[in-house]
Design a protein around this motif. Structure first.
Motif, PDB file in Angstrom:
ATOM      1  N   UNK A   7       0.811  -1.221   0.000  1.00  0.00           N
ATOM      2  CA  UNK A   7       0.000   0.000   0.000  1.00  0.00           C
ATOM      3  C   UNK A   7       0.846   1.274   0.000  1.00  0.00           C
ATOM      4  N   UNK A   8       2.143   1.109  -0.178  1.00  0.00           N
ATOM      5  CA  UNK A   8       3.004   2.274  -0.312  1.00  0.00           C
ATOM      6  C   UNK A   8       3.983   2.461   0.817  1.00  0.00           C
ATOM      7  N   UNK A   9       5.008   3.251   0.542  1.00  0.00           N
ATOM      8  CA  UNK A   9       6.055   3.546   1.516  1.00  0.00           C
ATOM      9  C   UNK A   9       7.077   4.458   0.875  1.00  0.00           C
ATOM     10  N   UNK A  10       8.198   4.605   1.519  1.00  0.00           N
ATOM     11  CA  UNK A  10       9.268   5.452   1.000  1.00  0.00           C
ATOM     12  C   UNK A  10      10.031   4.748  -0.119  1.00  0.00           C
ATOM     13  N   UNK A  11      10.678   5.542  -0.959  1.00  0.00           N
ATOM     14  CA  UNK A  11      11.551   4.963  -1.988  1.00  0.00           C
ATOM     15  C   UNK A  11      12.728   4.294  -1.295  1.00  0.00           C
ATOM     16  N   UNK A  12      13.064   3.099  -1.756  1.00  0.00           N
ATOM     17  CA  UNK A  12      14.134   2.350  -1.110  1.00  0.00           C
ATOM     18  C   UNK A  12      15.462   3.095  -1.165  1.00  0.00           C
ATOM     19  N   UNK A  13      15.694   3.817  -2.243  1.00  0.00           N
ATOM     20  CA  UNK A  13      16.954   4.544  -2.401  1.00  0.00           C
ATOM     21  C   UNK A  13      17.116   5.643  -1.355  1.00  0.00           C
ATOM     22  N   UNK A  14      16.006   6.088  -0.766  1.00  0.00           N
ATOM     23  CA  UNK A  14      16.090   7.122   0.265  1.00  0.00           C
ATOM     24  C   UNK A  14      16.258   6.536   1.655  1.00  0.00           C
ATOM     25  N   UNK A  15      16.124   5.218   1.765  1.00  0.00           N
ATOM     26  CA  UNK A  15      16.196   4.568   3.075  1.00  0.00           C
ATOM     27  C   UNK A  15      17.511   3.827   3.308  1.00  0.00           C
ATOM     28  N   UNK A  66      -0.573  -9.977   1.348  1.00  0.00           N
ATOM     29  CA  UNK A  66       0.097  -8.784   1.842  1.00  0.00           C
ATOM     30  C   UNK A  66       0.055  -8.681   3.355  1.00  0.00           C
ATOM     31  N   UNK A  67       0.200  -7.460   3.865  1.00  0.00           N
ATOM     32  CA  UNK A  67       0.200  -7.198   5.301  1.00  0.00           C
ATOM     33  C   UNK A  67      -1.090  -6.511   5.713  1.00  0.00           C
ATOM     34  N   UNK A  68      -1.508  -6.730   6.952  1.00  0.00           N
ATOM     35  CA  UNK A  68      -2.569  -5.927   7.521  1.00  0.00           C
ATOM     36  C   UNK A  68      -1.967  -4.614   8.000  1.00  0.00           C
ATOM     37  N   UNK A  69      -2.775  -3.554   7.942  1.00  0.00           N
ATOM     38  CA  UNK A  69      -2.268  -2.239   8.333  1.00  0.00           C
ATOM     39  C   UNK A  69      -1.748  -2.238   9.770  1.00  0.00           C
ATOM     40  N   UNK A  70      -2.421  -2.962  10.647  1.00  0.00           N
ATOM     41  CA  UNK A  70      -1.994  -3.020  12.050  1.00  0.00           C
ATOM     42  C   UNK A  70      -0.613  -3.651  12.189  1.00  0.00           C
ATOM     43  N   UNK A  71      -0.305  -4.610  11.328  1.00  0.00           N
ATOM     44  CA  UNK A  71       1.016  -5.237  11.369  1.00  0.00           C
ATOM     45  C   UNK A  71       2.097  -4.242  10.974  1.00  0.00           C
ATOM     46  N   UNK A  72       1.823  -3.465   9.933  1.00  0.00           N
ATOM     47  CA  UNK A  72       2.782  -2.451   9.489  1.00  0.00           C
ATOM     48  C   UNK A  72       2.995  -1.407  10.578  1.00  0.00           C
ATOM     49  N   UNK A  73       1.911  -0.975  11.212  1.00  0.00           N
ATOM     50  CA  UNK A  73       2.025   0.029  12.274  1.00  0.00           C
ATOM     51  C   UNK A  73       2.846  -0.509  13.438  1.00  0.00           C
ATOM     52  N   UNK A  74       2.672  -1.779  13.756  1.00  0.00           N
ATOM     53  CA  UNK A  74       3.436  -2.382  14.851  1.00  0.00           C
ATOM     54  C   UNK A  74       4.923  -2.450  14.501  1.00  0.00           C
ATOM     55  N   UNK A  75       5.232  -2.775  13.265  1.00  0.00           N
ATOM     56  CA  UNK A  75       6.624  -2.821  12.835  1.00  0.00           C
ATOM     57  C   UNK A  75       7.235  -1.418  12.842  1.00  0.00           C
ATOM     58  N   UNK A  76       6.473  -0.432  12.359  1.00  0.00           N
ATOM     59  CA  UNK A  76       6.949   0.950  12.363  1.00  0.00           C
ATOM     60  C   UNK A  76       7.228   1.420  13.784  1.00  0.00           C
ATOM     61  N   UNK A  77       6.375   1.037  14.721  1.00  0.00           N
ATOM     62  CA  UNK A  77       6.542   1.443  16.117  1.00  0.00           C
ATOM     63  C   UNK A  77       7.818   0.880  16.726  1.00  0.00           C
ATOM     64  N   UNK A  78       8.327  -0.191  16.098  1.00  0.00           N
ATOM     65  CA  UNK A  78       9.561  -0.811  16.578  1.00  0.00           C
ATOM     66  C   UNK A  78      10.772  -0.418  15.736  1.00  0.00           C
ATOM     67  N   UNK A  79      10.643   0.670  14.998  1.00  0.00           N
ATOM     68  CA  UNK A  79      11.789   1.210  14.278  1.00  0.00           C
ATOM     69  C   UNK A  79      12.047   0.643  12.906  1.00  0.00           C
ATOM     70  N   UNK A  80      11.130  -0.181  12.394  1.00  0.00           N
ATOM     71  CA  UNK A  80      11.317  -0.757  11.064  1.00  0.00           C
ATOM     72  C   UNK A  80      10.757   0.209  10.013  1.00  0.00           C
ATOM     73  N   UNK A  81      11.561   0.482   9.002  1.00  0.00           N
ATOM     74  CA  UNK A  81      11.194   1.431   7.958  1.00  0.00           C
ATOM     75  C   UNK A  81      10.259   0.784   6.941  1.00  0.00           C
ATOM     76  N   UNK A  82       9.370   1.587   6.356  1.00  0.00           N
ATOM     77  CA  UNK A  82       8.406   1.070   5.376  1.00  0.00           C
ATOM     78  C   UNK A  82       8.774   1.584   3.988  1.00  0.00           C
ATOM     79  N   UNK A  83       8.914   0.653   3.051  1.00  0.00           N
ATOM     80  CA  UNK A  83       9.334   1.014   1.697  1.00  0.00           C
ATOM     81  C   UNK A  83       8.362   0.462   0.663  1.00  0.00           C
TER      82      UNK A  83
END
Length: 242
Positions: free
Chosen positions: A172-180, A197-214
């Motif tokens: 569902x989108x994220x940052x360009x990998x080249x910027x990360x 794919x992923x559920x939105x809640x899973x992505x939010x949980x990963x983001x909360x733990x410092x994992x970048x979204x691309x």
């Protein structure tokens, strides 16, 4: 030149291969005394060897020369892939090893269709490791990447903690990998999802733990395509496909 892996570092002038490697050399390849082969060791070195003796169960070689193995990329990439239906992961593991992955860990997420029991997972892991072994030999890797036991998605942040950067690829989108990804990164964790794919809640949980979204672009990739695309992109961005 036949390519094999030693279980330990080599500090002597000779080494003995046994088990499946010995059987492959003597029965499948039909090699003979006087022929050469390459041995890679856990310390990152490759050894050019000459077969001195072949028996039914063992192959003894003499070490002719030793150098640093230059086949390994400068970045260690840990690939985390959600479980998929059928044998889709088989091809992912084979191609990932060829491309230079350091290790692979399957995981269970909410939308995984395949949910094997513990006994089945153990059998799968053993098969996947064999695929990795064969791919490492075919592609002349300096190491055999390890396929770790399956974990739950909630364990991902802790598992990826040892890497300098961890990136999850979200359909569902994220940052360009080249910027990360830093071109000088020495270790990366790349995470891709299942068929749904992923559920939105899973992505939010990963983001909360410092994992970048691309993102991997505007197209939706198959579950077995995404990890290979992510690995290729990361290798290119770190200068390891040159």
């Amino acid at each position: 030149m036949a390519w094999f892996f030693a279980d330990t570092d080599i500090t002597t002038e000779s080494y003995t291969l046994s088990g499946g490697d010995a059987a492959h050399i003597s029965r499948s390849l039909r090699m003979k005394a006087g022929e050469g082969l390459t041995l890679c060791t856990p310390d990152g070195r490759r050894h050019e060897c000459e077969i001195t003796e072949i028996t039914r169960d063992e192959v003894r070689v003499k070490i002719l020369s030793s150098t640093v193995c230059e086949q390994e990329p400068g970045v260690k990439i840990s690939l985390y892939i959600a479980l998929m239906k059928g044998d889709k992961i088989d091809d992912v593991i084979q191609k990932a090893v060829e491309l230079g992955v350091h290790d692979i860990t399957p995981f269970l997420s909410a939308r995984c269709i395949s949910r094997p029991d513990a006994k089945s997972l153990l059998k799968k892991q053993q098969r996947w490791q064999k695929i990795a072994d064969n791919a490492a030999s075919q592609s002349r890797r300096g190491i055999i990447p390890q396929v770790h036991p399956c974990i739950d998605i909630a364990q991902l942040p802790q598992a990826a903690k040892a890497c300098e950067q961890a990136v999850v690829f979200y359909e569902c989108g994220g940052e360009r990998l080249s910027s990360l990804i830093s071109p000088t990164a020495k270790s990366l964790a790349l995470i891709t999802g299942a068929e749904g794919g992923f559920e939105e809640a899973e992505i939010e949980a990963l983001k909360a733990n410092g994992i970048l979204v691309a993102t991997l672009g505007k197209r939706i990739l198959r579950a077995q395509t995404a990890p290979i695309a992510a690995l290729c992109a990361a290798m290119l961005l770190t200068g390891n496909l040159e």
